[in-house]
Design a protein around this motif. Structure first.
Motif, PDB file in Angstrom:
ATOM      1  N   ASN A  42     -27.922  25.759 -47.797  1.00 56.74           N
ATOM      2  CA  ASN A  42     -28.311  26.681 -49.060  1.00 56.74           C
ATOM      3  C   ASN A  42     -26.912  27.296 -49.383  1.00 56.74           C
ATOM      4  OD1 ASN A  42     -29.873  27.737 -51.240  1.00 56.74           O
ATOM      5  ND2 ASN A  42     -29.858  29.557 -49.897  1.00 56.74           N
ATOM      6  N   LYS A  43     -26.058  27.459 -48.121  1.00 54.90           N
ATOM      7  CA  LYS A  43     -24.782  28.333 -48.510  1.00 54.90           C
ATOM      8  C   LYS A  43     -23.891  27.351 -49.065  1.00 54.90           C
ATOM      9  CE  LYS A  43     -22.351  31.911 -47.891  1.00 54.90           C
ATOM     10  NZ  LYS A  43     -22.426  33.282 -48.367  1.00 54.90           N
ATOM     11  N   VAL A  44     -23.701  26.235 -48.470  1.00 54.92           N
ATOM     12  CA  VAL A  44     -22.968  25.098 -49.110  1.00 54.92           C
ATOM     13  C   VAL A  44     -23.096  24.970 -50.443  1.00 54.92           C
ATOM     14  CG1 VAL A  44     -22.233  22.814 -48.654  1.00 54.92           C
ATOM     15  CG2 VAL A  44     -22.348  24.074 -46.836  1.00 54.92           C
ATOM     16  N   LEU A  45     -24.283  24.793 -50.704  1.00 54.61           N
ATOM     17  CA  LEU A  45     -24.639  24.430 -52.076  1.00 54.61           C
ATOM     18  C   LEU A  45     -24.180  25.766 -53.133  1.00 54.61           C
ATOM     19  CD1 LEU A  45     -28.301  22.779 -51.798  1.00 54.61           C
ATOM     20  CD2 LEU A  45     -26.066  21.583 -52.293  1.00 54.61           C
ATOM     21  N   ASP A  46     -24.700  26.812 -52.740  1.00 58.42           N
ATOM     22  CA  ASP A  46     -24.246  28.158 -53.493  1.00 58.42           C
ATOM     23  C   ASP A  46     -22.711  28.158 -53.701  1.00 58.42           C
ATOM     24  OD1 ASP A  46     -26.813  28.795 -53.558  1.00 58.42           O
ATOM     25  OD2 ASP A  46     -26.891  30.119 -52.155  1.00 58.42           O
ATOM     26  N   VAL A  47     -21.851  28.109 -52.801  1.00 61.29           N
ATOM     27  CA  VAL A  47     -20.622  28.035 -52.638  1.00 61.29           C
ATOM     28  C   VAL A  47     -19.638  26.618 -53.226  1.00 61.29           C
ATOM     29  CG1 VAL A  47     -18.369  28.424 -51.680  1.00 61.29           C
ATOM     30  CG2 VAL A  47     -20.524  29.702 -50.721  1.00 61.29           C
ATOM     31  N   ASP A  51     -22.484  17.544 -55.990  1.00 63.92           N
ATOM     32  CA  ASP A  51     -21.784  16.450 -55.366  1.00 63.92           C
ATOM     33  C   ASP A  51     -20.950  16.916 -54.081  1.00 63.92           C
ATOM     34  OD1 ASP A  51     -22.524  14.896 -57.583  1.00 63.92           O
ATOM     35  OD2 ASP A  51     -20.827  15.776 -58.796  1.00 63.92           O
ATOM     36  N   GLN A  52     -21.966  17.362 -53.249  1.00 63.68           N
ATOM     37  CA  GLN A  52     -21.230  17.869 -51.788  1.00 63.68           C
ATOM     38  C   GLN A  52     -21.968  16.655 -50.935  1.00 63.68           C
ATOM     39  OE1 GLN A  52     -18.942  20.086 -51.039  1.00 63.68           O
ATOM     40  NE2 GLN A  52     -18.800  20.150 -53.219  1.00 63.68           N
ATOM     41  N   ALA A  75     -31.384  20.863 -54.144  1.00 65.86           N
ATOM     42  CA  ALA A  75     -30.563  19.985 -53.302  1.00 65.86           C
ATOM     43  C   ALA A  75     -30.524  18.773 -54.332  1.00 65.86           C
ATOM     44  CB  ALA A  75     -30.901  19.643 -51.873  1.00 65.86           C
ATOM     45  N   GLU A  76     -31.437  18.525 -54.614  1.00 63.59           N
ATOM     46  CA  GLU A  76     -31.929  17.196 -55.696  1.00 63.59           C
ATOM     47  C   GLU A  76     -30.812  17.354 -56.753  1.00 63.59           C
ATOM     48  OE1 GLU A  76     -35.394  14.447 -57.569  1.00 63.59           O
ATOM     49  OE2 GLU A  76     -35.715  15.928 -56.198  1.00 63.59           O
ATOM     50  N   GLU A  77     -30.904  18.513 -57.649  1.00 62.68           N
ATOM     51  CA  GLU A  77     -30.268  18.650 -58.795  1.00 62.68           C
ATOM     52  C   GLU A  77     -28.772  18.742 -58.657  1.00 62.68           C
ATOM     53  OE1 GLU A  77     -31.773  22.429 -60.286  1.00 62.68           O
ATOM     54  OE2 GLU A  77     -33.928  21.662 -60.592  1.00 62.68           O
ATOM     55  N   LEU A  78     -28.295  19.171 -57.380  1.00 63.42           N
ATOM     56  CA  LEU A  78     -26.932  19.180 -57.275  1.00 63.42           C
ATOM     57  C   LEU A  78     -26.336  18.174 -56.469  1.00 63.42           C
ATOM     58  CD1 LEU A  78     -26.685  22.975 -56.098  1.00 63.42           C
ATOM     59  CD2 LEU A  78     -26.032  21.976 -58.346  1.00 63.42           C
ATOM     60  N   ARG A  79     -27.379  16.775 -56.542  1.00 60.33           N
ATOM     61  CA  ARG A  79     -26.746  15.672 -56.104  1.00 60.33           C
ATOM     62  C   ARG A  79     -26.197  15.779 -54.538  1.00 60.33           C
ATOM     63  NH1 ARG A  79     -25.448  15.928 -61.088  1.00 60.33           N
ATOM     64  NH2 ARG A  79     -23.117  16.370 -60.550  1.00 60.33           N
ATOM     65  N   LEU A  80     -26.917  16.531 -53.686  1.00 61.44           N
ATOM     66  CA  LEU A  80     -26.392  16.605 -52.384  1.00 61.44           C
ATOM     67  C   LEU A  80     -26.846  15.381 -51.494  1.00 61.44           C
ATOM     68  CD1 LEU A  80     -25.276  18.471 -49.795  1.00 61.44           C
ATOM     69  CD2 LEU A  80     -27.998  18.908 -49.414  1.00 61.44           C
ATOM     70  N   GLN A  81     -25.659  14.906 -50.845  1.00 64.74           N
ATOM     71  CA  GLN A  81     -25.696  13.879 -50.128  1.00 64.74           C
ATOM     72  C   GLN A  81     -25.641  14.144 -48.620  1.00 64.74           C
ATOM     73  OE1 GLN A  81     -22.369  10.994 -50.836  1.00 64.74           O
ATOM     74  NE2 GLN A  81     -23.473   9.263 -49.836  1.00 64.74           N
ATOM     75  N   LEU A  82     -26.680  13.502 -47.750  1.00 63.52           N
ATOM     76  CA  LEU A  82     -26.502  13.795 -46.359  1.00 63.52           C
ATOM     77  C   LEU A  82     -26.107  12.233 -45.600  1.00 63.52           C
ATOM     78  CD1 LEU A  82     -29.873  16.149 -45.919  1.00 63.52           C
ATOM     79  CD2 LEU A  82     -27.539  16.469 -45.399  1.00 63.52           C
TER      80      LEU A  82
END
Length: 273
Positions: A42-47, A51-52, A75-82
């Motif tokens: 969550n911190k990574v997405l906020d900062v 597309d991370q 995470a889905e809206e910000l297109r987070l990739q694991l």
């Protein structure tokens, strides 16, 4: 580019999140729990925003955890990739590697996502100093160590970017010619390589469970082997009279045997009183 690793260190679990160039984004000394990993994501997405990509030893499982959590929609809206780390990824099954290993994913370049392992290995040098220290000094020395790590990485940032750039150019220069020759020789295009990966992943998904026909055939062969073993062990019983004759014939045979046994008995003489 982030790399989220969780590793046991002395008295606590250290959750270390890094940006692409090896800087420590933040470090937590925590009790092992999934919620701390979610807090880091969550911190990574906020900062860092959209597309991370986050490297994790068990990204295939953590993806499901994130999707089912309160930050799943975010995470889905910000297109987070694991993505699974390059070294740890080879311990996963091949279908998982095709979907999550950086070797098969676009956008990761030559990054292996294993920087956390380097950081944790370097932190082992503090063990002789803090092994018997109080909790305050234990955290103090580790904080000093990781602060020094960031300082060193900042000083080497230009060299790091330059070396990676040169390495990428060398890879392109060395293998582009061979790749083009292969494509011309086999009449291939770039889309074929992606298609092969998708076809392999689809095939592995289909063979996850054995076909019914194969299961029946294997069971049949196993039963034949059991029958052969039983015949070998109990072969003498099969030759017995009670298994080789019909019920009426068995009775006749038993009567004959009983009669013959009586004729062989000696005559008993009962003395007169």
């Amino acid at each position: 580019m982030g790399s989220l690793n969780v590793s046991q260190r002395w008295r606590a679990v250290a959750s270390c999140t890094l940006i692409f160039c090896g800087f420590i984004f933040f470090l937590q000394f925590i009790i092992n729990s999934a919620k701390y990993g979610l807090a880091a994501v969550n911190k990574v997405l906020d900062v860092c925003g959209n597309d991370q990509a986050i490297g994790h030893d068990i990204a295939c499982s953590s993806r499901k955890t994130i999707a089912a959590s309160s930050i799943g929609c975010k995470a889905e809206e910000l297109r987070l990739q694991l993505v699974i780390n390059a070294f740890h990824g080879f311990s996963h099954n091949h279908r998982c590697q095709l979907e999550n290993h950086p070797l098969y994913l676009a956008g990761l370049g030559i990054e292996d996502l294993e920087t956390c392992e380097c950081i944790f290995a370097s932190s082992n040098s503090t063990a002789p100093l803090i092994r018997h220290a109080s909790h305050f000094h234990w955290v103090q020395f580790l904080d000093l160590h990781f602060e020094k790590w960031d300082t060193d990485k900042y000083l080497e940032l230009s060299r790091f970017l330059y070396n990676n750039y040169v390495q990428a150019l060398q890879i392109i220069e060395c293998y582009s010619v061979e790749l083009e020759e292969l494509k011309q020789c086999k009449d291939l295009v770039d889309a074929d390589f992606l298609k092969w990966r998708d076809e392999e992943s689809e095939y592995l998904g289909q063979v996850a469970t054995e076909p019914t026909a194969d299961t029946i055939a294997v069971a049949y062969v196993e039963n034949l082997e059991k029958l052969k073993h039983a015949e070998f062990v109990f072969g003498t019983i099969i030759c017995g009279i009670f298994l080789m004759l019909a019920p009426l014939e068995r009775c006749t045979a038993v009567s004959l045997r009983f009669h013959s046994s009586l004729t062989c008995l000696p005559t008993l003489r009962i003395p007169r009183v």
